[in-house]
Design an enzyme around this catalytic site. Sequence first.
Site, PDB file in Angstrom:
ATOM      1  N   TYR A   1       0.833  -1.206   0.000  1.00 59.31           N
ATOM      2  CA  TYR A   1       0.000   0.000   0.000  1.00 59.31           C
ATOM      3  C   TYR A   1       0.867   1.256   0.000  1.00 59.31           C
ATOM      4  CZ  TYR A   1      -3.656   3.252   1.570  1.00 59.31           C
ATOM      5  OH  TYR A   1      -4.534   4.305   1.685  1.00 59.31           O
TER       6      TYR A   1
ATOM      7  N   LYS B   1       1.074   4.002  -3.068  1.00 62.68           N
ATOM      8  CA  LYS B   1       0.658   5.383  -2.845  1.00 62.68           C
ATOM      9  C   LYS B   1       1.824   6.358  -3.026  1.00 62.68           C
ATOM     10  CE  LYS B   1      -3.760   4.936  -1.760  1.00 62.68           C
ATOM     11  NZ  LYS B   1      -4.849   5.577  -2.538  1.00 62.68           N
TER      12      LYS B   1
END
Length: 262
Positions: free
Chosen positions: A166, A170
Amino acid sequence: MTLPEPPESSSRPLSGRRALITGASRGIGADIARAFAAAGADLVLTARDASALEEPAGRLASEHGVRIAVLAADLAAPEVPDRLWGDAATLLGGLDVLVNNAGISHPETVDQLDSAHFDETLRVNLRAPALLAARAGAAMAAAGGGAIITIASAAALRPLAEHYAYSTAKAGLVMATRTLALELGPQGVRANSICPTVVLTDMGQRVWGDQPDKAAPMLARIPQSRFAQPHEVSDVAVWLASDAASMVSGTEIPVDGGYLIS
């Protein structure tokens, strides 16, 4: 040189704007749809299950007198990001704003990292929004300008345990957004990222708000000693899409209560 006039104050600062919001069926995306409709924007809302959007879309359109269309879009599918902007623009006769919100997470420690989870996270959280933003940005540049808003995460700027894929995705998306601002700024396209800490959506409440033992270490790192509410992200998104942010581009705005400085 003639400087632009300051924007007029308005309770509907997005009146006349047309926006595509991905991942709009729940959580932050649903609240951004609410805020944009209240601000006067016409919308195209997407989710994997378009039927989940029908009721809220109809309600928001009725409450705020705006046009709202819905599209089914599975951003994990390889061909979807390339065509989504064009499909959405057709529904409203053009688009001025992209809110790249859709995302997934598979929390797991590095030593338990599942390669399939890693690949899926990068497809949905990096590949899809980066390609969509590139297509949207090119179309906006050709039309004279627009705004791209990336819903990133504080985890893009500060590593978060159990969020290896993640955070990686991002962080890449934040840099993609900066690059769009650099390349397309001369054509009137602004691109910015919003980087929230934990947001107490329904899911956030279940995972963090209802588990004090899990939440306590995270809250200890946030000077304001609380997590964010969805509207605190949506309010920033509305501002970034409006003329009030006409000189704001290529930056990351934390909505984190000071988490990144602690």
